[in-house]
Design a protein around this motif. Structure first.
Motif, PDB file in Angstrom:
ATOM      1  N   GLY A 162       0.785  -1.232   0.000  1.00  0.00           N
ATOM      2  CA  GLY A 162       0.000   0.000   0.000  1.00  0.00           C
ATOM      3  C   GLY A 162       0.817   1.282   0.000  1.00  0.00           C
ATOM      4  O   GLY A 162       0.271   2.381  -0.007  1.00  0.00           O
ATOM      5  N   GLU A 163       2.136   1.149  -0.012  1.00  0.00           N
ATOM      6  CA  GLU A 163       2.983   2.335   0.080  1.00  0.00           C
ATOM      7  C   GLU A 163       3.373   2.851  -1.313  1.00  0.00           C
ATOM      8  O   GLU A 163       3.470   2.087  -2.256  1.00  0.00           O
ATOM      9  CB  GLU A 163       4.250   1.949   0.844  1.00  0.00           C
ATOM     10  N   THR A 164       3.593   4.161  -1.414  1.00  0.00           N
ATOM     11  CA  THR A 164       4.072   4.717  -2.678  1.00  0.00           C
ATOM     12  C   THR A 164       5.460   5.317  -2.496  1.00  0.00           C
ATOM     13  O   THR A 164       5.661   6.201  -1.669  1.00  0.00           O
ATOM     14  CB  THR A 164       3.116   5.799  -3.218  1.00  0.00           C
ATOM     15  N   LEU A 165       6.380   4.807  -3.283  1.00  0.00           N
ATOM     16  CA  LEU A 165       7.752   5.316  -3.280  1.00  0.00           C
ATOM     17  C   LEU A 165       7.976   6.032  -4.603  1.00  0.00           C
ATOM     18  O   LEU A 165       7.712   5.486  -5.669  1.00  0.00           O
ATOM     19  CB  LEU A 165       8.745   4.153  -3.159  1.00  0.00           C
ATOM     20  N   ALA A 166       8.448   7.259  -4.542  1.00  0.00           N
ATOM     21  CA  ALA A 166       8.783   7.974  -5.769  1.00  0.00           C
ATOM     22  C   ALA A 166      10.281   7.859  -6.017  1.00  0.00           C
ATOM     23  O   ALA A 166      11.080   8.084  -5.100  1.00  0.00           O
ATOM     24  CB  ALA A 166       8.388   9.436  -5.650  1.00  0.00           C
ATOM     25  N   ILE A 167      10.654   7.479  -7.228  1.00  0.00           N
ATOM     26  CA  ILE A 167      12.068   7.504  -7.606  1.00  0.00           C
ATOM     27  C   ILE A 167      12.271   8.729  -8.486  1.00  0.00           C
ATOM     28  O   ILE A 167      11.631   8.876  -9.530  1.00  0.00           O
ATOM     29  CB  ILE A 167      12.490   6.222  -8.352  1.00  0.00           C
ATOM     30  N   LEU A 168      13.134   9.633  -8.024  1.00  0.00           N
ATOM     31  CA  LEU A 168      13.321  10.910  -8.709  1.00  0.00           C
ATOM     32  C   LEU A 168      14.750  11.059  -9.198  1.00  0.00           C
ATOM     33  O   LEU A 168      15.674  10.467  -8.647  1.00  0.00           O
ATOM     34  CB  LEU A 168      13.019  12.050  -7.733  1.00  0.00           C
ATOM     35  N   GLY A 169      14.931  11.877 -10.204  1.00  0.00           N
ATOM     36  CA  GLY A 169      16.281  12.136 -10.705  1.00  0.00           C
ATOM     37  C   GLY A 169      16.193  12.596 -12.149  1.00  0.00           C
ATOM     38  O   GLY A 169      15.171  12.425 -12.806  1.00  0.00           O
ATOM     39  N   GLU A 170      17.289  13.183 -12.626  1.00  0.00           N
ATOM     40  CA  GLU A 170      17.268  13.708 -13.983  1.00  0.00           C
ATOM     41  C   GLU A 170      17.551  12.613 -15.008  1.00  0.00           C
ATOM     42  O   GLU A 170      17.845  11.473 -14.653  1.00  0.00           O
ATOM     43  CB  GLU A 170      18.273  14.858 -14.092  1.00  0.00           C
ATOM     44  N   THR A 171      17.485  12.975 -16.270  1.00  0.00           N
ATOM     45  CA  THR A 171      17.709  12.033 -17.355  1.00  0.00           C
ATOM     46  C   THR A 171      19.011  11.272 -17.164  1.00  0.00           C
ATOM     47  O   THR A 171      20.046  11.877 -16.877  1.00  0.00           O
ATOM     48  CB  THR A 171      17.795  12.805 -18.688  1.00  0.00           C
ATOM     49  N   GLY A 172      18.948   9.961 -17.332  1.00  0.00           N
ATOM     50  CA  GLY A 172      20.164   9.162 -17.286  1.00  0.00           C
ATOM     51  C   GLY A 172      20.616   8.768 -15.898  1.00  0.00           C
ATOM     52  O   GLY A 172      21.673   8.175 -15.727  1.00  0.00           O
ATOM     53  N   SER A 173      19.800   9.068 -14.880  1.00  0.00           N
ATOM     54  CA  SER A 173      20.235   8.760 -13.517  1.00  0.00           C
ATOM     55  C   SER A 173      20.007   7.302 -13.142  1.00  0.00           C
ATOM     56  O   SER A 173      20.451   6.871 -12.081  1.00  0.00           O
ATOM     57  CB  SER A 173      19.550   9.689 -12.515  1.00  0.00           C
ATOM     58  N   GLY A 174      19.304   6.550 -13.987  1.00  0.00           N
ATOM     59  CA  GLY A 174      19.146   5.118 -13.733  1.00  0.00           C
ATOM     60  C   GLY A 174      17.766   4.708 -13.257  1.00  0.00           C
ATOM     61  O   GLY A 174      17.567   3.569 -12.835  1.00  0.00           O
ATOM     62  N   LYS A 175      16.791   5.606 -13.360  1.00  0.00           N
ATOM     63  CA  LYS A 175      15.446   5.307 -12.875  1.00  0.00           C
ATOM     64  C   LYS A 175      14.798   4.190 -13.697  1.00  0.00           C
ATOM     65  O   LYS A 175      14.301   3.211 -13.144  1.00  0.00           O
ATOM     66  CB  LYS A 175      14.573   6.571 -12.933  1.00  0.00           C
ATOM     67  N   GLY A 212      27.258  23.221 -14.144  1.00  0.00           N
ATOM     68  CA  GLY A 212      27.746  22.080 -14.919  1.00  0.00           C
ATOM     69  C   GLY A 212      26.647  21.173 -15.423  1.00  0.00           C
ATOM     70  O   GLY A 212      25.471  21.529 -15.440  1.00  0.00           O
ATOM     71  N   SER A 213      27.025  19.973 -15.866  1.00  0.00           N
ATOM     72  CA  SER A 213      26.037  19.032 -16.369  1.00  0.00           C
ATOM     73  C   SER A 213      26.315  17.634 -15.805  1.00  0.00           C
ATOM     74  O   SER A 213      27.385  17.383 -15.260  1.00  0.00           O
ATOM     75  CB  SER A 213      26.042  19.037 -17.896  1.00  0.00           C
ATOM     76  N   PRO A 214      25.309  16.735 -15.945  1.00  0.00           N
ATOM     77  CA  PRO A 214      25.443  15.402 -15.360  1.00  0.00           C
ATOM     78  C   PRO A 214      26.697  14.682 -15.858  1.00  0.00           C
ATOM     79  O   PRO A 214      27.188  14.955 -16.954  1.00  0.00           O
ATOM     80  CB  PRO A 214      24.181  14.681 -15.817  1.00  0.00           C
ATOM     81  N   PRO A 215      27.236  13.752 -15.058  1.00  0.00           N
ATOM     82  CA  PRO A 215      28.521  13.128 -15.384  1.00  0.00           C
ATOM     83  C   PRO A 215      28.409  12.102 -16.507  1.00  0.00           C
ATOM     84  O   PRO A 215      27.333  11.602 -16.808  1.00  0.00           O
ATOM     85  CB  PRO A 215      28.876  12.419 -14.084  1.00  0.00           C
ATOM     86  N   ASP A 216      29.532  11.832 -17.107  1.00  0.00           N
ATOM     87  CA  ASP A 216      29.662  10.764 -18.082  1.00  0.00           C
ATOM     88  C   ASP A 216      29.851   9.464 -17.288  1.00  0.00           C
ATOM     89  O   ASP A 216      30.834   9.307 -16.572  1.00  0.00           O
ATOM     90  CB  ASP A 216      30.899  11.069 -18.948  1.00  0.00           C
ATOM     91  N   LEU A 217      28.877   8.563 -17.418  1.00  0.00           N
ATOM     92  CA  LEU A 217      28.885   7.367 -16.569  1.00  0.00           C
ATOM     93  C   LEU A 217      30.053   6.427 -16.861  1.00  0.00           C
ATOM     94  O   LEU A 217      30.372   5.560 -16.071  1.00  0.00           O
ATOM     95  CB  LEU A 217      27.569   6.600 -16.715  1.00  0.00           C
ATOM     96  N   THR A 218      30.688   6.600 -18.020  1.00  0.00           N
ATOM     97  CA  THR A 218      31.831   5.732 -18.315  1.00  0.00           C
ATOM     98  C   THR A 218      33.082   6.247 -17.615  1.00  0.00           C
ATOM     99  O   THR A 218      34.103   5.593 -17.603  1.00  0.00           O
ATOM    100  CB  THR A 218      32.117   5.656 -19.829  1.00  0.00           C
ATOM    101  N   ARG A 219      32.994   7.449 -17.076  1.00  0.00           N
ATOM    102  CA  ARG A 219      34.195   8.043 -16.483  1.00  0.00           C
ATOM    103  C   ARG A 219      34.029   8.405 -15.027  1.00  0.00           C
ATOM    104  O   ARG A 219      34.504   9.427 -14.568  1.00  0.00           O
ATOM    105  CB  ARG A 219      34.574   9.296 -17.269  1.00  0.00           C
ATOM    106  N   LEU A 220      33.329   7.577 -14.277  1.00  0.00           N
ATOM    107  CA  LEU A 220      33.182   7.875 -12.855  1.00  0.00           C
ATOM    108  C   LEU A 220      34.411   7.378 -12.110  1.00  0.00           C
ATOM    109  O   LEU A 220      34.944   6.324 -12.407  1.00  0.00           O
ATOM    110  CB  LEU A 220      31.928   7.195 -12.315  1.00  0.00           C
ATOM    111  N   SER A 221      34.842   8.160 -11.138  1.00  0.00           N
ATOM    112  CA  SER A 221      36.019   7.752 -10.375  1.00  0.00           C
ATOM    113  C   SER A 221      35.598   7.362  -8.960  1.00  0.00           C
ATOM    114  O   SER A 221      34.442   7.074  -8.706  1.00  0.00           O
ATOM    115  CB  SER A 221      37.022   8.893 -10.339  1.00  0.00           C
TER     116      SER A 221
END
Ligand SMILES: Nc1ncnc2c1ncn2[C@@H]1O[C@H](COP(=O)(O)OP(=O)(O)O)[C@@H](O)[C@H]1O
Ligand SMILES: Nc1ncnc2c1ncn2[C@@H]1O[C@H](COP(=O)(O)OP(=O)(O)O)[C@@H](O)[C@H]1O
Ligand code: SF4
Ligand SMILES: [Mg+2]
Ligand SMILES: [Mg+2]
Lengths: 334, 337
Positions: A35-48, A275-284
């Motif tokens: 019965g619970e509602t969970l919202a998953i939030l985030g910008e484009t490409g965040s993995g939702k 700035g803008s969202p990170p390049d996921l291939t280059r996360l450190s």
């Protein structure tokens, strides 16, 4: 405490792309009660969406793969179950509504037949019975003149009505968890309000648990019990809706809040996230938000912050930030 | 010529139609009047926000103003000259001063051209604005002005993020030194953090260059943020127009009220009380619009008169114009004051 209906732990999904391996979902975890509602939030490409795909067993292969974690539904880890068994759960236990109904409806079949098919295939209903139930369901989700429209094709419906058809199909077998991935993003605000009201009604009626995915902090505010913010595939903040929105513990959530123009009060210059969202291939090893963060210090560049209770806040409110305490103590600029 | 108090853009009773062809015979089977008698004024240096659901005619109106669609009738007066009757040479001069920024920066930028080529293309088509030997320097200036690295002039659109591509689109629109920029859902596809950056940029550019904006968007919070005045469209017609404060604080048309009540706000508990109005159904097809008031099929206040008599856009209640036979302040707003 009762076991949650759905418990996700350390869920990790990777894609092999030409630019390199992308960890689209990075050790994501959450609980969802009945019965619970969970919202998953985030910008484009965040993995939702990939998180939703993983829950439904729909991660596109071979490019993508769930490489780790557990998805425990009603006591069973779905990731250890064979495909055939997971497919049987789709619709009856977990069901999904997508952003773009046109791409998930078959254009050459009548809408009523597509809804009815669920009752025929999964419940052994006769053709006449399936049609009757399809009409009833179309009527329930607010499609006017359902008994006439049952024989129309998807393209004959407006965007809002198509989304209602998709919702009808998703709830047809009375699932216990409904996942709605940006269900109103393609719709006008007036229609969005109708669809959100419908989802809230259905949820209450069937005691469904719901995962509502959105990029819009406002859309979920009327229905979500809890929220979870994602950035670069990771959960950066989670907690009760008001908790998170009022005493934000992560600079990213705070930045999103400050980026939204207000509908009332004085009109002030916006304070966007730089700035803008990170390049996921280059996360450190650093905090993925560090290059855009106004709170960052040296430790942010060398150590990945883990999701932990925000100091001084209720235990359910957690953020993945080395400076969560300072962030939460600061009044959110509105 | 115009005096300083004249509007920069003045649109009068503009109508734009598209032929409908029957799918079987490809014969003309009627017309959709997408813009159905629209009038407004846009003062120099100001922003007019244009809102309304999809299909209400916003894009068609914008395309008619910049000359991409021929109108059926009406006037588009820019800087004192009616663009619809202007001789070709003068028309070209005037058109140069009106530029457009589109929703999808990717679709509107040629992927095979560098940013420098994309921007200087405008100067090829409109010679005399920037002399050839100044092109490279001017491109760098424009890139810096929109917040991009001037050294990236030789990059291609795919090498930029969505927000950066929209900045390229803005730089291109500015290349011909326009006085009016039409933004058609220019920030709608951007993530909110990037959208806020672009909104701030537009505000800065307006101040620095004295630009006028016709700002089309379906996000009412964004429109409130950037607009001095607002016009609300429904099925090809303006149903309410006024200053931003009038439209947002004292809307009197039921459609405006419904639209505003549907806007999701992130902290509803901290917002002023408002009455949620759920409209029935979708916007009707403009092929056969409802008689009388076009909004009546979704209006909770509709009476017999609404089906027979079209309400004109006029000052009816308060100080701004609305087109409803029964204008009223919203309940929550009236109570809150
Ligand atoms: N089919 C795919 N192939 C390769 N990479 C993908 C695919 N789907 C998603 N991704 C990657 O996963 C990331 C997260 O995507 P997604 O979950 O769709 O984001 P969101 O729904 O939050 O906008 C994307 O940035 C992209 O890099
Ligand atoms: N090129 C066209 N041919 C036929 N009909 C069109 C064309 N462009 C727009 N229309 C119709 O005109 C109406 C208004 O469309 P549009 O101006 O795009 O509205 P908005 O931008 O407000 O969504 C719609 O019903 C649309 O289908
Ligand atoms: S960990 Fe550091 S860089 Fe990351 S969000 Fe917190 S303060 Fe910013
Ligand atoms: Mg998505
Ligand atoms: Mg449009």
């Amino acid at each position: 405490m009762d076991d949650p209906l759905l418990a996700v732990r350390d869920l990790t999904v990777r894609f092999r792309t030409r630019a390199g391996t992308v960890t689209a979902v990075d050790r994501v975890g959450f609980d969802l009660a009945e019965g619970e509602t969970l919202a998953i939030l985030g910008e484009t490409g965040s993995g939702k969406s990939v998180t939703a795909q993983a829950l439904m067993g729909l991660v596109p292969r071979p490019a993508g793969e769930v490489t780790g974690g557990r998805i425990v539904y009603a006591g069973t880890d779905l990731l250890t179950r064979p495909r055939s068994e997971r497919r049987r759960l789709n619709g009856t236990d977990l069901a999904m509504v997508f952003q773009d109904p046109l791409s998930s409806l078959n254009p050459v079949f009548r809408v009523g037949a597509q809804i009815g098919e669920l009752f025929r295939r999964r419940r052994g209903a006769s053709r006449a019975e399936a049609r009757r139930q399809a009409i009833e369901l179309m009527d329930r989700v607010g499609i006017p003149a359902a008994s006439r429209r049952v024989d129309d094709y998807p393209h004959q419906f407006s965007g809002g009505m198509r989304q209602r058809v998709m919702i009808a199909m998703a709830i047809a077998l009375q699932p216990r968890v409904l996942i709605a991935d940006e269900p109103t993003t393609a719709l006008d605000v007036t229609v969005q309000a109708q669809v959100m009201a419908l989802l809230a009604e259905l949820k209450a009626e069937h005691r469904m648990a719901m995962i509502l995915i959105s990029h819009d902090l406002g859309v979920v505010a009327g229905v979500a019990d809890r929220v979870m913010l994602m950035y670069a595939g990771r959960v950066v903040e989670t907690g009760g809706l008001r908790e998170v929105y009022e005493t934000t513990g992560h600079p990213y959530t705070r930045g999103l809040m400050a980026s939204i123009p207000a509908l009332d009060g004085p009109r002030e210059r916006l304070t966007p996230i730089k700035g803008s969202p990170p390049d996921l291939t280059r996360l450190s090893v650093s905090c993925p938000f560090q290059p855009r963060c106004d709170f960052a210090t040296d430790v942010c560049g060398t150590e990945r912050p883990e999701l932990a209770p925000v100091p001084g806040r209720p235990g359910s409110h957690r953020a993945a930030c080395h400076h969560a305490k300072e962030v939460a103590a600061d009044v959110v600029p509105h | 010529m115009s005096s300083p108090t004249d509007p920069l853009l003045s649109v009068r009773d503009l109508r734009t139609s598209f032929p409908i062809r029957s799918s079987v015979l490809r014969r003309k089977a009627g017309a959709v009047q997408a813009v159905s008698g629209v009038s407004f004024d846009l003062p120099a240096g100001r922003t007019l926000g244009l809102v309304g659901e999809s299909g209400s005619g916003k894009t068609t109106l914008a395309r008619t103003v910049i000359g991409l669609e021929p109108p059926e009738s009406g006037q588009v007066v820019f800087d004192g000259q009616d663009l619809l009757t202007l001789p070709p040479a003068e028309l070209r001069q005037a058109r140069r001063q009106i530029q457009m920024i589109f929703q999808d920066p990717y679709a509107s930028l040629n992927p095979r051209l560098t940013v420098e080529q994309i921007i200087s293309e405008a100067w090829l088509i409109s010679p005399g604005v920037v002399p050839r030997d100044r092109w490279a320097a001017e491109v760098k200036d424009l890139l810096a002005r929109v917040g991009l690295n001037p050294d990236h002039a030789d990059r291609y659109p795919h090498q930029f993020s969505g927000g950066q591509r929209q900045r390229v689109g803005i730089a291109r629109a500015l290349a011909l030194r326009p006085r009016l920029v039409i933004c058609d859902e220019a920030v709608s596809a951007l993530d909110v953090s990037v959208q806020a950056q672009v909104l701030n940029l537009l505000v800065d550019l307006q101040q620095e260059l004295g630009l006028s904006f016709l700002f089309i968007a379906h996000d009412l919070s964004v429109v409130r943020h950037i607009s001095d005045e607002v016009a609300v469209m429904y099925l090809g017609k303006v149903v309410e127009t006024g200053t931003t404060a009038q439209i947002f604080a004292a809307p009197v048309h039921p459609y405006t009220q419904a639209l505003l009540s549907a806007v999701p706000v992130p902290r509803p508990w901290a917002a002023p009380p408002r009455q949620q109005i759920l409209l029935k159904g979708d916007i009707p097809s403009p092929v056969s619009p409802p008689s009388g008031c076009r909004f009546r099929t979704r209006c909770w206040k509709a009476q017999d008169r609404c089906a027979t008599e079209e309400p004109a856009l006029a000052v009816r209640l308060g100080e701004h114009s609305s087109a409803c036979h029964f204008p009223e302040l919203p309940v929550a707003a009236a109570g809150a004051r």
